[in-house]
Design an enzyme around this catalytic site. Structure first.
Site, PDB file in Angstrom:
ATOM      1  CB  THR A 408      -0.928  -0.065   1.245  1.00 24.86           C
ATOM      2  OG1 THR A 408      -1.701  -1.256   1.166  1.00 24.86           O
ATOM      3  CG2 THR A 408      -1.853   1.107   1.373  1.00 24.86           C
ATOM      4  N   GLY A 496      -0.719  -2.855   5.882  1.00 23.68           N
ATOM      5  CA  GLY A 496      -1.700  -3.920   6.137  1.00 23.68           C
ATOM      6  C   GLY A 496      -2.493  -3.603   7.385  1.00 23.68           C
TER       7      GLY A 496
HETATM    8  N1  GLY Z   1      -4.800  -3.931   1.135  1.00 28.43           N
HETATM    9  C1  GLY Z   1      -4.538  -3.234   2.308  1.00 28.43           C
HETATM   10  C2  GLY Z   1      -5.775  -2.748   2.960  1.00 28.43           C
HETATM   11  O1  GLY Z   1      -6.750  -2.535   2.279  1.00 28.43           O
HETATM   12  O2  GLY Z   1      -5.826  -2.581   4.139  1.00 28.43           O
END
Ligand code: GLY
Length: 606
Positions: A408, A496
């Site tokens: 991210t 995450g």
């Molecule tokens: N893919 C990371 C989140 O949406 O938290």
């Protein structure tokens, strides 16, 4: 140029941590960690008068500043920044993924939030990731499968926000990324390192061809990498808008690449169709706001769990005195205990609100008063249980079984009118699913759902897979308003399910302990996701840093904290905690920017 750079905030990093030596292997978790540590680079605080962008890569921050200098708005700059991030930080975000956007319109005093979360294909069934025997599939194998790809949402969300808040023409915002994709960019140390991770073995042939040299090795640091296919994709979207992505050749190629992979695997699974892509819509959502001390904290509501979990934690913490000493162990204990309670509720209740009635009572004052009574100053709760917020029928929601990854990026921007954007975007794991189409990577956001649809008692899990549903996220783009109602802080982070811990640390560092933007990002990461007390340690973090003007020795901090917490029964887990907190603080007419020293980000302003 009025940026004032203050030198010497942080001491230089020591050598890389042993825990971070092996690219991308999260030794403690025993599985691939796409957002592994890649070194610590001390970052100065940057001060500006007119505008500021903070993003995860210098090329991207420069693109945002270029747009701001042209008189572009915060959302204009966010679009240009994001498109360059797709190119130069392809492991983290891009048009093959999704995003959540907070937008502050200063003239209207209005905060809007946009949901560009990926969406499950219509054919996706709750048992998609179960083996024929009913057990959850292996996580890593699932990440690199065509079934992990959800319909991307980023471009629709950017387009929706641009229609309301854009100043410059849409097509002009694509120029920096097109130029860079054609002329090439230098492969960064972080990109090079992450290309050495084991997930890269699962790349599609096109991704391997792009990221590796003739000897099948990742391009070295400094290699000038060009991506003419991506430039071509961007040219189409610049000219025709997001429709060029969601309808026509690009959509056909995305679907075709996945269908070819399904056919090759011999599985009879229906995946994403052209109709799934065409029908995708971004959504305006109500922000989640709460008071913390004398500030107003606003974040992203469901399908992100970020807003509620940050808000719940702060409301629980607010009932205690955290003391004046920054990062003192007694405060860290209180914060972690509050986080456990909030994460317990998050796991039980948070999911796509169009499918699951996420309880409104999660922020009910009486409910939170009662939850706060569960925090014992003398002892840690090993595992908090979810509460029963008002109007929830007991037993209605099953015990969550979602596994979360960490690919991210976060952008914070303020423009010269005082409008602001906090945007967190993702393709989920490092390099998403590894499928590369037309110069960009496709996400693996389907793995943000719970693989198990029901818990062991047969109760449906809120975050189970359902057709056209959006998986729960932890992304927590946040804006904070000062007691006078003025925008004070713009922030967010990748990481995450630890995103929430990083955002909470940064908020408390500023509001309770007066940290500036760079300090709030740099101070050691810690917290609990309703398990052990996690604390950043080793040399992936700086050996020393300046905390609120006083000498701060990281190993002394670590030892002091560990002793205090162990005496209260905490189980300690230490290792890299690779946040990418990008923070802007507006105070006394000065714009302050801080980029996280754990990644390659930059704060740039004028
Ligand atoms: N893919 C990371 C989140 O949406 O938290």
């Amino acid at each position: 140029m009025t940026a004032i750079v203050l030198a010497g905030l942080l001491a230089l990093a020591g050598p890389m941590s042993a825990l971070a030596q092996k690219a991308g292997e999260d030794i403690e978790a025993g599985r691939a960690n796409p957002e592994a540590a890649s070194g610590f680079e001390a970052k100065n605080i940057v001060r500006a008068k007119r505008h500021m962008v903070v993003a995860a890569n210098p090329y991207a921050a420069r693109a945002g500043r270029e747009i701001l200098r042209m008189g572009g708005s915060a959302i204009d700059a966010a679009i240009a920044t994001q498109l360059v991030l797709n190119l130069v930080e392809p492991q983290s975000s891009g048009i093959g993924g999704g995003a959540f956007i907070l937008h502050w319109d200063k003239a209207q005093s209005e905060l809007k939030t946009y949901d560009g979360r990926e969406r499950a294909p219509k054919a996706a069934k709750p048992d998609l990731f179960l083996t024929p025997g009913g057990a959850p599939q292996r996580f890593f194998k699932t990440v690199a499968s065509p079934q992990s790809v959800a319909v991307p949402g980023l471009l629709r969300a950017l387009e929706m926000a641009h229609k309301s808040h854009g100043q410059l023409p849409w097509k002009d915002l694509f120029a920096p990324a097109i130029r860079l994709a054609e002329q090439g960019f230098k492969v960064s140390p972080r990109l090079h390192k992450l290309l050495g991770g084991r997930w890269a073995r699962k790349f599609s042939p096109r991704a391997k061809e792009y990221f590796f040299n003739a000897g099948n090795k990742p391009w070295p640091v400094g290699h000038v990498l060009k991506n003419p296919e991506f430039a071509d994709t961007l040219r189409h979207v610049a000219a025709r808008g997001a429709d060029a992505f969601y309808q026509g050749g690009i959509a056909r190629d995305m679907v075709g690449a996945l269908q070819a992979a399904v056919a090759k695997s011999g599985q009879a699974i229906d995946g994403m169709t052209a109709e799934d892509v065409k029908s995708y819509q971004a959504m305006p959502r109500p922000p989640v706001c709460t008071a913390y001390r004398s500030y107003k904290i606003c974040g992203m509501g469901p399908p992100s769990s970020g807003g509620h979990t940050v808000a719940q934690t702060l409301k629980l913490v607010e009932k205690f005195d955290l003391g004046r000493d920054p990062m003192n162990p007694a405060a860290l204990h209180i914060i972690a205990e509050a986080e456990k309670l909030a994460y317990a509720d998050r796991a039980r209740y948070s999911a796509d609100p169009d499918f699951v009635p996420v309880p409104e009572g999660l922020l009910d004052p009486d409910y939170l008063n009662n939850r706060a009574k569960l925090i014992d100053l003398a002892k840690s709760t090993p595992k908090a249980q979810p509460g029963t917020p008002p109007e929830v029928a007991k037993g209605r929601f099953g015990r969550d079984a979602t596994i979360e990854n960490k690919g991210t990026s976060h952008i914070s921007i303020v423009d010269r009118q005082g409008n602001a954007v906090a945007m967190t975007s993702t393709i989920e794991s490092a390099f998403g699913s590894g499928f590369m189409v037309r110069g960009f990577l496709l996400n693996n956001e389907m793995t943000d759902f719970s693989f198990r649809p029901k818990d062991r008692s047969g109760r449906p899990i809120a975050n189970r897979i359902e057709p056209l549903k959006r998986p729960r996220s932890s992304m927590a783009p946040t804006m904070i308003f000062a007691p006078d109602g003025e925008l004070r802080m713009i922030l967010g982070s990748p990481g995450g399910s630890r995103i929430i811990l990083y955002v909470i640390k940064s908020i408390i560092a500023h509001i309770d302990w007066n940290a500036n933007a760079a300090e709030a990002a740099a101070w050691p990461n810690f917290g609990s996701r309703n398990g052990p007390f996690e604390i950043e340690s080793g040399q992936s973090a700086p050996a020393s840093a300046n905390v609120a003007g006083s000498a701060f020795n990281r190993s002394a901090f670590y030892e002091r904290t560990r002793k205090y917490l162990e005496a209260r029964g905490h189980k300690i887990r230490s290792g890299p905690m690779t946040s990418g907190a990008h923070i802007i603080i507006l105070k006394n007419g000065v714009i302050e920017g801080g980029a996280d020293p754990r990644r390659e980000g930059r704060a740039l302003g004028d």
